[in-house]
Design a protein around this motif. Structure first.
Motif, PDB file in Angstrom:
ATOM      1  N   GLN A 146      -4.070 106.335   6.359  1.00  0.00           N
ATOM      2  CA  GLN A 146      -3.388 106.207   7.639  1.00  0.00           C
ATOM      3  C   GLN A 146      -2.816 107.552   8.063  1.00  0.00           C
ATOM      4  O   GLN A 146      -2.815 108.516   7.312  1.00  0.00           O
ATOM      5  N   LEU A 147      -2.304 107.574   9.293  1.00  0.00           N
ATOM      6  CA  LEU A 147      -1.635 108.777   9.773  1.00  0.00           C
ATOM      7  C   LEU A 147      -0.499 109.151   8.841  1.00  0.00           C
ATOM      8  O   LEU A 147       0.183 108.273   8.310  1.00  0.00           O
ATOM      9  N   PRO A 148      -0.260 110.434   8.643  1.00  0.00           N
ATOM     10  CA  PRO A 148       0.913 110.836   7.864  1.00  0.00           C
ATOM     11  C   PRO A 148       2.194 110.592   8.656  1.00  0.00           C
ATOM     12  O   PRO A 148       2.158 110.190   9.819  1.00  0.00           O
ATOM     13  N   SER A 149       3.316 110.832   8.018  1.00  0.00           N
ATOM     14  CA  SER A 149       4.621 110.545   8.613  1.00  0.00           C
ATOM     15  C   SER A 149       4.826 111.287   9.934  1.00  0.00           C
ATOM     16  O   SER A 149       4.256 112.352  10.165  1.00  0.00           O
ATOM     17  N   VAL A 150       5.670 110.712  10.789  1.00  0.00           N
ATOM     18  CA  VAL A 150       6.048 111.389  12.021  1.00  0.00           C
ATOM     19  C   VAL A 150       6.850 112.643  11.686  1.00  0.00           C
ATOM     20  O   VAL A 150       6.675 113.692  12.292  1.00  0.00           O
ATOM     21  N   GLY A 151       7.732 112.542  10.681  1.00  0.00           N
ATOM     22  CA  GLY A 151       8.509 113.689  10.240  1.00  0.00           C
ATOM     23  C   GLY A 151       7.685 114.630   9.382  1.00  0.00           C
ATOM     24  O   GLY A 151       6.522 114.370   9.043  1.00  0.00           O
ATOM     25  N   ALA A 152       8.281 115.740   8.990  1.00  0.00           N
ATOM     26  CA  ALA A 152       7.566 116.800   8.275  1.00  0.00           C
ATOM     27  C   ALA A 152       7.125 116.353   6.885  1.00  0.00           C
ATOM     28  O   ALA A 152       7.804 115.591   6.203  1.00  0.00           O
ATOM     29  N   GLY A 153       5.978 116.881   6.470  1.00  0.00           N
ATOM     30  CA  GLY A 153       5.417 116.595   5.153  1.00  0.00           C
ATOM     31  C   GLY A 153       4.316 115.553   5.225  1.00  0.00           C
ATOM     32  O   GLY A 153       4.126 114.877   6.236  1.00  0.00           O
ATOM     33  N   GLU A 154       3.574 115.439   4.139  1.00  0.00           N
ATOM     34  CA  GLU A 154       2.628 114.326   3.955  1.00  0.00           C
ATOM     35  C   GLU A 154       2.773 113.904   2.498  1.00  0.00           C
ATOM     36  O   GLU A 154       1.934 114.187   1.645  1.00  0.00           O
ATOM     37  N   VAL A 155       3.892 113.245   2.250  1.00  0.00           N
ATOM     38  CA  VAL A 155       4.360 112.992   0.889  1.00  0.00           C
ATOM     39  C   VAL A 155       3.352 112.200   0.078  1.00  0.00           C
ATOM     40  O   VAL A 155       3.013 112.583  -1.049  1.00  0.00           O
ATOM     41  N   LEU A 156       2.849 111.105   0.630  1.00  0.00           N
ATOM     42  CA  LEU A 156       1.935 110.263  -0.149  1.00  0.00           C
ATOM     43  C   LEU A 156       0.676 111.042  -0.521  1.00  0.00           C
ATOM     44  O   LEU A 156       0.209 110.989  -1.665  1.00  0.00           O
ATOM     45  N   ARG A 157       0.105 111.777   0.413  1.00  0.00           N
ATOM     46  CA  ARG A 157      -1.101 112.557   0.125  1.00  0.00           C
ATOM     47  C   ARG A 157      -0.810 113.634  -0.925  1.00  0.00           C
ATOM     48  O   ARG A 157      -1.621 113.885  -1.825  1.00  0.00           O
ATOM     49  N   ASP A 158       0.350 114.270  -0.832  1.00  0.00           N
ATOM     50  CA  ASP A 158       0.707 115.300  -1.810  1.00  0.00           C
ATOM     51  C   ASP A 158       0.927 114.702  -3.201  1.00  0.00           C
ATOM     52  O   ASP A 158       0.580 115.318  -4.214  1.00  0.00           O
ATOM     53  N   LEU A 159       1.513 113.517  -3.265  1.00  0.00           N
ATOM     54  CA  LEU A 159       1.714 112.857  -4.562  1.00  0.00           C
ATOM     55  C   LEU A 159       0.372 112.537  -5.213  1.00  0.00           C
ATOM     56  O   LEU A 159       0.176 112.734  -6.415  1.00  0.00           O
ATOM     57  N   LEU A 160      -0.552 112.045  -4.403  1.00  0.00           N
ATOM     58  CA  LEU A 160      -1.883 111.742  -4.941  1.00  0.00           C
ATOM     59  C   LEU A 160      -2.619 113.025  -5.316  1.00  0.00           C
ATOM     60  O   LEU A 160      -3.352 113.066  -6.307  1.00  0.00           O
ATOM     61  N   GLY A 161      -2.399 114.083  -4.536  1.00  0.00           N
ATOM     62  CA  GLY A 161      -3.034 115.366  -4.852  1.00  0.00           C
ATOM     63  C   GLY A 161      -2.516 115.966  -6.137  1.00  0.00           C
ATOM     64  O   GLY A 161      -3.222 116.728  -6.816  1.00  0.00           O
ATOM     65  N   ALA A 162      -1.273 115.622  -6.493  1.00  0.00           N
ATOM     66  CA  ALA A 162      -0.689 116.151  -7.724  1.00  0.00           C
ATOM     67  C   ALA A 162      -0.887 115.217  -8.903  1.00  0.00           C
ATOM     68  O   ALA A 162      -0.468 115.509 -10.012  1.00  0.00           O
ATOM     69  N   GLY A 163      -1.518 114.068  -8.632  1.00  0.00           N
ATOM     70  CA  GLY A 163      -1.655 113.073  -9.693  1.00  0.00           C
ATOM     71  C   GLY A 163      -3.059 112.969 -10.213  1.00  0.00           C
ATOM     72  O   GLY A 163      -3.893 113.840 -10.043  1.00  0.00           O
ATOM     73  N   ARG A 164      -3.313 111.849 -10.872  1.00  0.00           N
ATOM     74  CA  ARG A 164      -4.657 111.563 -11.365  1.00  0.00           C
ATOM     75  C   ARG A 164      -4.888 110.076 -11.177  1.00  0.00           C
ATOM     76  O   ARG A 164      -3.972 109.269 -11.279  1.00  0.00           O
TER      77      ARG A 164
END
Length: 753
Positions: free
Chosen positions: A468-486
């Motif tokens: 889905q679209l990233p947050s209206v506010g700054a950052g893309e937290v969920l995508r970054d968490l998945l990018g840092a995970g496995r």
């Protein structure tokens, strides 16, 4: 100051009887004026935004003849004047302009004092108690309101001279009081930071009017902060320094060589933070990132907080580290009557054995049932469970799904005036398991506040659809968490120790058989994969073709107001939501709100209403909050909160909204710029919400916004019904076009450190 007007301009004086149209973006207004020339009203057109019904106006302009509407007065400028006749005074006082006076009280006041009533209010307010029904409390309210109106109008004389609109002038006066003129003259760029609704461009216009040079360091530093703020509004946590300097030079209209020294000064004064971070491409050099301090601090603190939660200390759900999972899942089957798919079972194990876990997946893949299963097992072990979501609607849905109380993140943390939470690292939540749904719309600032409040040893499960679209506010937290995970695999999630900087995650991909019968689910996945949706053969997904933007708008109104209620029995205001790619244009949210209001909550004699700028509010209107306001309601009212207008009092200068969190919130008439209509909203503003029926207009005028994740997000907001209306070419463009590039964030990098 007297302004000499060209001789050809005429003067028209009269009482503003009603506004038939107002454009909030341009200020263009069509109004009907009682000029005292018998029963016929005069049509006035032009920049009348801010004038209120009941006010006496002195307008300067030209008489013209319109081919369709006949003789009308084209306004160049206007000023408000006090009425001089009994009828005008009665209309003025009864219009709701003065707090504490309604139509009935206005009649009594004029009956007692006649044309002298204005003098009495101004010079002898203690005599107002002579009016039947006016006691000391109401008299004091009227006296204070009159004095404030007078002071505001005096300030406006100056502010309008430097290009400030009426509504913003009121806000400036409310903020600074008698010091308003002094602040505007000497520190105009303060306005952008202090007064909601005033940005850098407005402050810059004022600064030019009071003589601040275009190349002054004060202006350039304010422009740098504004450029970063605009980037944050576009989702970026930082800008690379070369991008920042180039963008600021374009905005400010000054040479780039003037900007770097000012950036150095701003950094030295801690107005910005500079740090080299890795570039997205591994082969590229590091990026000289420039942050506004709140986003830098939030990003660093969030990464540190997640790492701390993953630490090897106390585990509040330690019982699950030695549980017999075959028995646990069998017990769960008896409770729910359903068997978990292998990847769902894997996600359940992950959430209950890892202190931070991420769960993602599209519609129909079983995220909701997985969350319910996690909650069921945790409850069976007596765990204290806290459920949260970014919006009221999402929190309600989470509570219905799990049978457990859920709250918005803002209410959970009990944010106080200024945005500081009651719950934080020093005073954490009382929880063993914290589950957050719709994490895709959580920005870096809010995510940081939330993670700080999770107690040591508790488990945090973050759930959302990363496509889905990233947050209206700054950052893309969920995508970054998945990018840092496995990604976890069956049987491995709980057994394998976590490497440094990794976050365990499960992505659900299997669409369950029952979901395959839904056009909403099938077409959401087709859109997400870049394939055109199937436009026929489903009972919950419809397509209406229409090439013209204005015709599409008319079609949408017909679909919402007549077709859906007639065929599906859904309430057009409560159950149907129009979601638009853009705000502007004939089929944009702005215009559709106007025409949908006309269809669903039209003007009617006896129905109270209040005009503010280009919007008119009526009882029954569907509205949305446009900014975070921590001073409203029991625990603040937040950007995106939706509600219905349930009351409107001209006498008390207030409007009441029942929010989707079942809270009644009062707004003063001078606060109505915090509210917008919500018959139609942009898809960005719909994030985290779910509606029984969704109608999406797709027109080529929205070309720049037609993107795959935008359409995917809109379609997945619907629970029972999706209707697409518009151009097949626009639909194809939306499906074909990948979303905008990645945002400038460094959260994944910080998590890997």
């Amino acid at each position: 100051m007297m302004v000499v007007m060209p001789a050809e301009l005429a003067v028209l004086e009269g009482v503003l009887e009603r506004v038939t149209f107002a454009n909030p973006e341009t200020g263009y207004t069509i109004a009907r004026i009682d000029a005292g020339r018998g029963p016929d009203l005069v049509t006035a057109v032009g920049p009348l935004l801010g004038a209120q019904v009941g006010e006496s106006l002195r307008m300067r302009g030209r008489w013209t003849s319109h081919a369709r509407y006949g003789r009308q007065f084209e306004v160049v400028s206007y000023a408000t004047v006090l009425p001089a006749t009994v009828q005008g005074i009665r209309r003025y006082l009864g219009s709701g302009l003065i707090k504490g006076i309604g139509p009935v009280m206005a009649e009594r006041m004029v009956a007692r004092f006649g044309v002298d009533i204005m003098h009495v209010i101004e010079a002898e307010p203690e005599r107002l108690i002579e009016v039947d029904g006016l006691g000391p409390r109401r008299t004091a309210m009227i006296t204070a309101a009159w004095a404030e109106q007078k002071a505001i109008k005096e300030v406006m004389v100056f502010l309008q001279g430097v290009g400030v609109s009426t509504s913003l002038a009121v806000r400036i006066y409310k903020k600074y009081g008698d010091a308003a003129v002094s602040v505007v003259r000497s520190q105009p760029y303060r306005l952008a930071a202090d007064v909601w609704g005033i940005g850098f461009k407005t402050a810059d216009t004022i600064a030019a009017s009071v003589g601040i040079a275009r190349d002054s360091p004060e202006r350039i530093k304010a422009g740098l902060s504004y450029t970063l703020s605009e980037a944050a509004d576009d989702g970026h946590c930082y800008l690379p320094a070369p991008n920042l300097i180039a963008d600021a030079a374009k905005i400010l209209g000054v040479p780039t060589e003037l900007i770097a020294p000012c950036l150095d000064e701003l950094a030295a004064a801690e107005g910005v933070v500079r740090e080299d971070v890795p570039a997205p491409a591994e082969a590229a050099p590091r990026v000289p990132a420039v942050y506004l301090p709140p986003f830098y601090q939030a990003e660093r603190s969030l990464a540190a907080g997640l790492a701390k939660l993953q630490g090897r200390g106390r585990d509040r759900l330690a019982a699950f580290s030695s549980v017999d999972w075959d028995k646990a899942l069998e017990w769960l089957r008896g409770r729910t009557g359903a068997v978990l798919a292998p990847e769902q079972a894997d996600a359940v194990r992950l959430a209950l054995t890892s202190r931070v876990a991420v769960l993602t997946g599209g519609p129909g893949c079983g995220k909701s049932f997985t969350v319910r299963s996690v909650v069921e097992l945790a409850q069976a072990k007596g765990a204290r469970i806290v459920l949260a979501a970014p919006t009221g609607r999402a929190a309600k849905r989470l509570a219905e799904l799990t049978g457990h109380e859920a709250a918005t993140i803002h209410r959970l943390l009990q944010l106080r005036p200024g945005g500081e939470p009651s719950f934080d690292a020093a005073s954490p939540l009382d929880a063993d398991l914290v589950v957050v749904d719709e994490t895709s719309m959580v920005d870096v600032i809010l995510a940081n506040k939330l993670v700080k409040a999770v107690p040591p040893g508790a488990h945090l499960l973050l759930v959302g659809d990363v496509d889905q679209l990233p947050s209206v506010g700054a950052g893309e937290v969920l995508r970054d968490l998945l990018g840092a995970g496995r990604s976890a695999r069956v049987g491995q999630a709980a057994a394998r120790p976590l490497g440094a900087g990794t976050l365990p995650a499960v992505r659900l991909t299997k669409i369950f058989r029952q979901a395959q019968q839904s056009g909403i689910v099938v077409n959401a996945h087709r859109i997400n994969s870049g394939s055109m949706p199937m436009l026929g053969g489903f009972a919950d997904f419809f397509w209406f073709s229409c090439e013209d933007g204005e015709a599409t708008a008319e079609l949408v109104v017909d679909i919402v107001a007549r077709r859906i209620p007639s065929r599906f029995g859904l309430d057009p205001r409560r159950d149907v939501q129009v979601l638009c790619p853009m705000h502007r244009g004939p089929a944009g949210a702005g215009n559709l709100n106007i025409v949908l209001q006309q269809a669903l909550t039209p003007f009617a004699d006896g129905r109270p209403e209040r005009r503010y700028g280009g919007r008119v509010f009526r009882v029954g209107d569907k509205v949305t909050q446009l900014r975070n306001n921590y001073d409203k309601g029991a625990a603040g009212v937040f950007n995106g909160t939706v509600g219905v207008v349930t009351g409107l009092s001209a006498e008390d200068h207030s409007l009441t909204v029942l929010t989707d969190e079942d809270e009644s919130v009062d707004y003063g008439f001078d606060e109505l710029d915090e509210l917008g209509h919500a018959y139609a909203v942009t898809i960005h503003r719909s994030q985290g919400s779910e509606y029984p029926a969704v109608v999406i207009p797709l027109v080529t005028a929205s070309w720049m916004m037609l993107q795959r994740n935008l359409l995917y997000t809109g379609v997945t907001r619907a629970k029972k019904l999706v209707v697409l209306a518009g151009s097949r070419r626009a639909l194809a463009a939306a499906v074909r076009t990948r979303g905008a590039g990645r945002r400038h964030t460094a959260l994944s990098h910080r998590l890997r450190q």
